[in-house]
Design an enzyme around this catalytic site. Structure first.
Site, short mmCIF file in Angstrom:
data_model
loop_
_atom_site.label_atom_id
_atom_site.label_comp_id
_atom_site.label_asym_id
_atom_site.label_seq_id
_atom_site.Cartn_x
_atom_site.Cartn_y
_atom_site.Cartn_z
N GLU A 162 52.09 54.23 8.35
CA GLU A 162 51.29 55.18 7.58
C GLU A 162 50.84 54.56 6.25
OE1 GLU A 162 54.22 55.50 8.96
OE2 GLU A 162 54.73 57.56 9.50
N LEU A 193 76.46 41.76 37.51
CA LEU A 193 75.25 42.57 37.76
C LEU A 193 75.60 43.76 38.66
CD1 LEU A 193 72.81 39.58 38.32
CD2 LEU A 193 72.52 41.35 36.56
C1 AOF Z 1 57.57 55.75 10.12
N1 AOF Z 1 56.61 54.82 10.28
O1 AOF Z 1 55.94 52.77 10.82
C2 AOF Z 1 58.19 53.28 11.14
C3 AOF Z 1 59.18 54.28 11.03
O2 AOF Z 1 64.53 51.06 6.73
P1 AOF Z 1 63.15 51.65 6.79
O3 AOF Z 1 62.74 52.34 5.55
O4 AOF Z 1 62.12 50.65 7.28
O5 AOF Z 1 63.23 52.82 7.91
C4 AOF Z 1 63.46 52.52 9.25
C5 AOF Z 1 63.41 53.81 10.06
O6 AOF Z 1 62.16 54.46 9.86
C6 AOF Z 1 63.49 53.54 11.57
O7 AOF Z 1 64.82 53.59 12.04
C7 AOF Z 1 62.67 54.71 12.12
O8 AOF Z 1 63.44 55.89 12.17
C8 AOF Z 1 61.59 54.88 11.08
N2 AOF Z 1 60.44 54.01 11.40
N3 AOF Z 1 58.83 55.51 10.54
O9 AOF Z 1 57.32 56.83 9.60
C9 AOF Z 1 56.85 53.60 10.75
N4 AOF Z 1 58.48 52.03 11.61
ZN ZN Z 2 58.01 55.90 7.26
#
Ligand code: AOF
Ligand code: ZN
Length: 344
Positions: free
Chosen positions: A46, A286
């Site tokens: 975003e 497996l």
């Molecule tokens: C979003 N947009 O593009 C992604 C999300 O450690 P941080 O701050 O990078 O947060 C990681 C968590 O954020 C990840 O486990 C997932 O729940 C979310 N990823 N969320 O709004 C994104 N990559």
């Molecule tokens: Zn985010």
């Protein structure tokens, strides 16, 4: 949303254990911004999407629709919450592919957007969005790694010759494919016999990408220390019943001799935050994953020109499964999915 998915995939190999996420901002039928999560620890989709909007279009943001393949986050992780950015930018409508199963988010993003008066539509192309991040979804929703079984077999379904002789089943091209597969998973597992017989490196040499954590089951610590597995070049886990210790790049992880091994390995992977596992053999290991029903995909490479009448039989999948086949220079690859497993 399809465009979000195409963008998300560009993060493959760079964002794990985070999910791949893409976002698109649309004003009156025209795309004014696009972005995706590019690197672990870096800005989310975003943020990159909103930053990509040209200065001349920025005034349109409060009248645009944000499409994003995963629920915007509501937590402070390595980056601030995306929902706060959406609210700050006064985006009136958000279309989401799938709810984020990560416990810190899991519906809280949608709730926060709703309570700020933003229209939220959820579940658009949901199964595609979940399938793209099937490792991430399985890990968080089922508290276990996503499991892929892989083996190579002769035309008469043998995975090894009789006796000690090493049988080369796959060709140069399928070998490369196997290394690509390795680069896509967090962990790679073999049994003790395979470790001795093949002395495998279990790394990614024939493809670009990160090495998985290699793992071997050696309950009585009988494996010789001069195997490639123990060369310290890559993070390595030794499941055993005797020792719990980490030295350099090798961790000895204790399991219980009297309990189901597959279940314990799966549990250990969850505890160690290993989101996915490729099991490369041998036949017995497996088969125990198959018998336990603990697998998501099986990838079988068959050399149609090779036979080994006295050889070691390949694992047997449950009867009645049909796979999708493709052929690479004489080797046939059959892809199976375990229909009993639901990730959504
Ligand atoms: C979003 N947009 O593009 C992604 C999300 O450690 P941080 O701050 O990078 O947060 C990681 C968590 O954020 C990840 O486990 C997932 O729940 C979310 N990823 N969320 O709004 C994104 N990559
Ligand atoms: Zn985010």
């Amino acid at each position: 949303m399809r465009r979000c998915l195409s963008l998300a995939v560009l993060g493959a190999g760079k964002v794990a254990p985070n999910p791949m996420v893409g976002a698109v901002l649309v004003h009156d039928g025209r795309v004014i911004g696009e972005g995706y999560h590019r690197a672990f620890g870096g800005p989310h989709a975003e943020v990159n999407c909103i930053e990509s909007v040209p200065a001349a279009d920025r005034h349109l943001i409060p009248r645009s629709v944000l499409y994003v393949s995963l629920e915007p986050c509501a937590h402070y992780g390595k980056t601030p919450p995306c929902v706060e950015l959406v609210i700050k930018e006064k985006i009136p409508t958000v279309v989401i592919g799938a709810r984020d199963p990560f416990p810190e988010v899991n519906g809280k993003g949608i709730e926060r957007l709703n309570s700020a008066g933003i229209d939220v539509i959820n579940g658009v192309l949901e199964s595609e969005c979940v399938a793209l991040n099937r490792r991430f979804f399985t890990y968080h929703k089922q508290q276990r790694p996503y499991v892929i079984l892989k083996w190579a077999q002769t035309a008469d379904a043998k995975i090894a010759a009789a006796g000690q002789e090493r049988l080369l089943i796959t060709n140069d091209v399928t070998n490369r494919l196997v290394h690509k597969w390795r680069s896509e998973e967090a962990g790679i597992l073999v049994g003790k016999n395979t470790a001795i017989m093949d002395d495998p490196s279990l790394n990614v040499r024939l493809w670009h990408g990160a090495n998985p954590t290699r793992m071997v089951i050696d309950m009585n610590l009988a494996l010789p220390g001069d195997l490639r597995l123990f060369d310290g070049s890559q993070r390595t886990l030794v499941f055993n019943s005797l020792r719990q210790e980490t030295k350099d790049n090798i961790t000895w992880y204790r399991l219980n001799n009297n309990e189901d091994l597959v279940h314990q390995v799966i549990h250990a992977c969850y505890a160690l935050k290993i989101q996915s596992l490729i099991v490369e053999g041998g036949a017995r290991l497996l088969q125990s994953f198959i018998d336990a029903g603990n697998w998501d995909e099986a990838r079988m490479i068959t050399n149609m020109a090779l036979h080994a009448p006295q050889g070691l039989p390949a694992p047997m999948l449950p009867a009645g499964l049909t796979g999708n086949q493709s052929s690479i220079t004489g080797d046939v690859i059959t892809y199976y999915t375990n229909k009993h497993v639901h990730t959504a």
